[in-house]
Design an enzyme around this catalytic site. Structure first.
Site, PDB file in Angstrom:
ATOM      1  N   ASP A  28      17.315  16.203  10.575  1.00 32.37           N
ATOM      2  CA  ASP A  28      16.682  15.739  11.898  1.00 32.37           C
ATOM      3  C   ASP A  28      16.820  14.245  11.716  1.00 32.37           C
ATOM      4  O   ASP A  28      16.761  13.655  10.358  1.00 32.37           O
ATOM      5  CB  ASP A  28      15.356  15.977  12.248  1.00 32.37           C
ATOM      6  CG  ASP A  28      14.876  16.179  13.730  1.00 32.37           C
ATOM      7  OD1 ASP A  28      15.671  15.174  14.406  1.00 32.37           O
ATOM      8  OD2 ASP A  28      14.065  16.768  13.992  1.00 32.37           O
ATOM      9  N   PHE A  29      16.862  13.424  12.846  1.00 29.61           N
ATOM     10  CA  PHE A  29      16.991  12.055  12.436  1.00 29.61           C
ATOM     11  C   PHE A  29      15.752  11.405  11.868  1.00 29.61           C
ATOM     12  O   PHE A  29      14.606  11.497  12.204  1.00 29.61           O
ATOM     13  CB  PHE A  29      17.019  11.225  13.837  1.00 29.61           C
ATOM     14  CG  PHE A  29      18.170  11.387  14.501  1.00 29.61           C
ATOM     15  CD1 PHE A  29      18.739  10.246  15.395  1.00 29.61           C
ATOM     16  CD2 PHE A  29      19.304  12.430  14.208  1.00 29.61           C
ATOM     17  CE1 PHE A  29      20.294  10.429  15.835  1.00 29.61           C
ATOM     18  CE2 PHE A  29      20.556  12.278  14.942  1.00 29.61           C
ATOM     19  CZ  PHE A  29      21.098  11.324  15.562  1.00 29.61           C
TER      20      PHE A  29
END
Length: 279
Positions: A189-190
């Site tokens: 995930d970012f």
């Protein structure tokens, strides 16, 4: 090597890299409402819209679906998944993934795993028994891998039983890649990455959105013998194999018109089908 043009999209194709400028897409009903139809064929129609519109706006990797369970009432992202029943989530998720990928778009099932709240998501350590993990939280992901042949998996921000999801060897390698036979790639995930060596050796393949831990630090770790070169090979083979599988090396992104009225009609039909009146 062509670009992976990644965009968010559990509730319809969302913001992403502006390959051709700021191109709009259809706003779909929430996946939570989609699940309220109890109809995998509706999930298939939903995925067809997502896949077609991804191609239309020149992108090739859709960060969807979200198959996390609804567990915390105030979780701000409950709307973008399929509710609280693992079986229903799995059925909707499989149909959705198959439809998206039928258009040569890479689907990314997320957020692996036990990612059920936004508050303190970067620091929370979820303690969960093996039985609860196997019976509740993992089945939708397992179905995505074994049945839908999903090409990518996103690891989550939170920790699970003491290890961050993106450096959790039991989740990423032992269960996902060895037990389930997952042949695609794991993306963070970012800004969910916390380390270089731990993440690499645990089975995390692609850091997003920028190489904070996988860039110069990964090169240094390989040079120092802390990460095997074969592990880097595996990261790349998994990603490029998926890209070959969906024709990304052969077909450059192009822009085409979205059938606005047709997709709006389908979105309305899904919205009506999922509007359940309880008496």
């Amino acid at each position: 090597i062509p670009d992976l043009t990644v965009t968010n999209g559990p509730a319809g194709v969302g913001p992403g890299p502006q390959v051709f400028g700021n191109v709009p897409a259809t706003a779909l009903p929430s996946p939570l409402l989609l699940a309220s139809t109890w109809d995998p064929l509706m999930a298939q129609s939903y995925g067809n819209i997502q896949g077609l519109e991804m191609r239309a706006i020149g992108r090739n990797l859709l960060e969807a679906p979200d198959v996390d369970l609804a567990r915390v009432p105030v979780n701000g992202r409950t709307f973008e998944a399929f509710g609280e029943d693992p079986w229903l989530i799995a059925r909707m998720g499989v149909a959705n993934i198959q439809a998206i990928q039928s258009h040569d778009i890479i689907a990314m099932v997320k957020h692996y795993t036990v990612n059920n709240q936004e508050k303190d998501r970067n620091v929370i350590d979820v303690q969960v028994s093996d039985r609860a993990l196997r019976e509740l939280y993992l089945p939708p992901f397992e179905a995505a891998v074994r049945e839908a042949q999903v090409a990518s998996v996103m690891c989550a921000y939170n920790s699970v039983n003491g290890a961050f999801s993106c450096e959790n060897e039991e989740l990423l390698t032992t269960i996902l890649k060895e037990e389930w036979g997952f042949r695609g790639f794991v993306q963070s995930d970012f800004f969910a990455m916390k380390s270089t060596v731990k993440a690499a050796n645990a089975g995390m393949d692609l850091e997003m959105p920028q190489p904070q831990f996988y860039g110069a630090p990964l090169l240094a770790a390989v040079t120092a013998g802390e990460v095997a070169e074969s592990r880097v090979d595996d990261m790349l083979v998994r990603r490029y194999s998926a890209m070959f599988r969906f024709g990304l090396f052969d077909n450059a992104p192009t822009l085409s018109p979205i059938p606005v009225e047709e997709h709006a009609t389908m979105a309305r039909e899904i919205g009506a089908a999922g509007s359940v009146l309880l008496r």
